[in-house]
Structures are given as C-alpha cells and as structure tokens.
Design an enzyme around this catalytic site. Structure first.
Site, PDB file in Angstrom:
ATOM      1  N   CYS A   1      -2.722   0.611   9.735  1.00 42.22           N
ATOM      2  CA  CYS A   1      -3.787  -0.298   9.241  1.00 42.22           C
ATOM      3  C   CYS A   1      -4.770  -0.748  10.308  1.00 42.22           C
ATOM      4  CB  CYS A   1      -3.220  -1.564   8.635  1.00 42.22           C
ATOM      5  SG  CYS A   1      -1.507  -1.640   8.437  1.00 42.22           S
TER       6      CYS A   1
ATOM      7  N   HIS B   1       0.837  -1.203   0.000  1.00 37.92           N
ATOM      8  CA  HIS B   1       0.000   0.000   0.000  1.00 37.92           C
ATOM      9  C   HIS B   1       0.871   1.251   0.000  1.00 37.92           C
ATOM     10  CE1 HIS B   1      -3.327  -2.510   2.053  1.00 37.92           C
ATOM     11  NE2 HIS B   1      -3.824  -2.105   0.906  1.00 37.92           N
TER      12      HIS B   1
HETATM   13  C1  CIR Z   1      -3.802  -7.546   3.247  1.00 38.73           C
HETATM   14  O1  CIR Z   1      -3.020  -8.064   2.449  1.00 38.73           O
HETATM   15  O2  CIR Z   1      -4.797  -6.922   2.886  1.00 38.73           O
HETATM   16  C2  CIR Z   1      -3.522  -7.711   4.724  1.00 38.73           C
HETATM   17  N1  CIR Z   1      -2.915  -8.982   4.959  1.00 38.73           N
HETATM   18  C3  CIR Z   1      -2.636  -6.614   5.232  1.00 38.73           C
HETATM   19  C4  CIR Z   1      -3.274  -5.254   5.139  1.00 38.73           C
HETATM   20  C5  CIR Z   1      -2.439  -4.196   5.743  1.00 38.73           C
HETATM   21  N2  CIR Z   1      -3.069  -2.935   5.615  1.00 38.73           N
HETATM   22  C6  CIR Z   1      -2.429  -1.789   5.385  1.00 38.73           C
HETATM   23  O3  CIR Z   1      -1.224  -1.752   5.163  1.00 38.73           O
HETATM   24  N3  CIR Z   1      -3.169  -0.682   5.312  1.00 38.73           N
END
Ligand code: CIR
Length: 255
Positions: free
Chosen positions: A247, A160
C-alpha cells in the site's frame, strides 16, 4: 529502471479509515522513521524512489497504492471507495502524468488500487467493500485494448484483495485461504500464510526482491523455505492504520 512513488506519513494519520481493526495510538515519528526505512529498502532493491510530501489534511494519503493502477501502457487514477480518500486522487494524477498517459475512474465507479492484483496480462480485482462493479467495468474497458483480462474475484474478511493475496515471486502467490481462494487465480503456485498470522499475505515484489513485514516471522520462514528470500521491514505503526507493504508505494517501469 523501476520507479517507486511514495508519500510521507500524514500528520493526521490518527484519523485514518479503519474497517477491521480497533483504533490504536499511532506514534507519528516512529511511523515516519519506519516509512523512511521502507523507502531505503526500495532504493536498495533498485528503485528510483520519488518521495512526495506528506498531505497532513488527508489521513490515509501515505497509502498511495490505493489511488492509482499503473500499467506499462497507461496510468489509471482510482476513485477510492472511502469518501475521505477521494481527494487523494487529484494529488497523484499530475505526478503520474510525467510517466504515463493518465485516465480516471469516474462516478459512480469506485476502485481502490489495493484491490487490484496484476499477474502478467491478467488483472484480478477483489469484490471488496471499496471497489464496485462500475469501477471494475471501467478498469476492464481501459485495460482490454492493451491485451489485459480483468477478472473480479470474491473475497471476504479483509479490507483489500491484496490483504489476502500478493505475488511473492514470478508465478508464485502468497495467500490467506480464509479470505480468498487461490484457485480463482488460475495457473499460479500458491503458498499459504501461517494461520496464526492472518495479515501475512501482503508482500511487495520490487526489482526481484520481496519486501516483507518483520511482524510475520512464521510466514517469513515459510517463504524462505520455499526459496524466496525476504527483505524485512518494520511497518508496525502503519499496520495500525490497516496498511502493509504494497500500500505504501506505486512501483512501475520508468520510461
Ligand atoms: C484505509 O482504510 O483506506 C487505510 N486506512 C488503509 C489502506 C491500506 N491500503 C491497502 O491495503 N492497499
């Protein structure tokens, strides 16, 4: 008053999405203890923490940042780029409705909140594997009447945009220059991470404090040398799920 919305760690987190990391065993109890300590840190920073119950059938649902963008004027519920994460949206919408009018990103648009960096009235969106042009255009259409610009930014090498750059103090960003170019963000002061800590660019500014992972001591020292004290948190189990500190919450001004 700042509100921080969080959600407990799913019992199914072992089945989380992974893009740039190898799967490792996640200790659920440890992940939950770390998450509680993270919530306590947010409370100490002055947030009223609204802690939502874990959704065991949705492995990545602890990462609430990805399912909404909350502006002062309106909340926008995302349509996550990963199909496994789409059902998370319907769980967050009624929660946000208590604070804001709610609108939704619609198909074929996809957008992950982790790709959305707001610096004042300027919103930047990473051209990641999760967010597409339609999603970015829909965000622009919602936000511009309130005076926001929405700029899409090239990036590479990470999940991201906020894996590569976050705001760590007013007008100051922390950046991994291998993944995104600070020049794309206009008039900001940019601090670089320590190159030995590629995942170190994600810090969470809440109530004037910087919540920051213990895992990156070299970059932590750089921040403190730049006059930015940190509130250290241990999120090592959540990092195995490719998550970090922004997150795990949606932080916004209460009404
Ligand atoms: C994903 O791949 O969507 C989750 N395992 C990790 C999301 C992390 N979110 C973020 O960096 N905003």
């Amino acid at each position: 008053m700042l509100i921080a919305i969080t959600r407990g760690v799913s019992a199914g987190i072992a089945a989380c999405e992974l893009t740039h990391l190898e799967r490792q065993a996640i200790d659920l109890e440890r992940a939950r203890a770390q998450h509680r300590a993270y919530e306590e840190t947010l409370a100490r920073a002055g947030c009223r923490v609204e802690s939502l119950p874990a959704l065991d059938e949705l492995p990545d649902s602890v990462f609430v940042e990805d399912v909404a963008v909350v502006l002062d004027e309106i909340a926008i519920v995302m349509r996550p780029g990963a199909e496994s994460r789409r059902p998370e949206a319907s769980h967050i919408a009624p929660v946000l409705a208590a604070y804001r009018r709610v609108t939704f990103i619609q198909a074929p648009g996809t957008l992950d909140g982790g790709d959305v960096l707001k610096l004042g009235r300027r919103i930047f969106v990473g051209q990641s594997g999760r967010s597409n042009e339609s999603g970015i255009e829909q965000l622009r259409a919602v936000a511009w009447p309130y005076g926001y610009t929405v700029t899409s930014v090239p990036m590479s090498g990470c999940l991201h945009l906020k894996s590569a750059i976050t705001e760590v103090a007013p007008g100051v960003v922390l950046v991994n220059p291998a993944w995104v170019t600070a020049a794309a963000f206009g008039d900001v002061r940019a601090l670089e991470i320590d190159p030995d800590e590629p995942y170190a660019a994600n810090g969470l500014l809440a109530g004037g404090r910087l919540v920051y992972p213990e895992a990156f001591p070299r970059t932590g020292k750089r921040l403190e040398a730049a006059g930015i004290p940190i509130e250290p948190v241990d999120v090592s189990e959540l990092q195995k799920a490719e998550g970090a500190v922004t997150c795990c919450s949606l932080v916004f001004a209460g009404v």
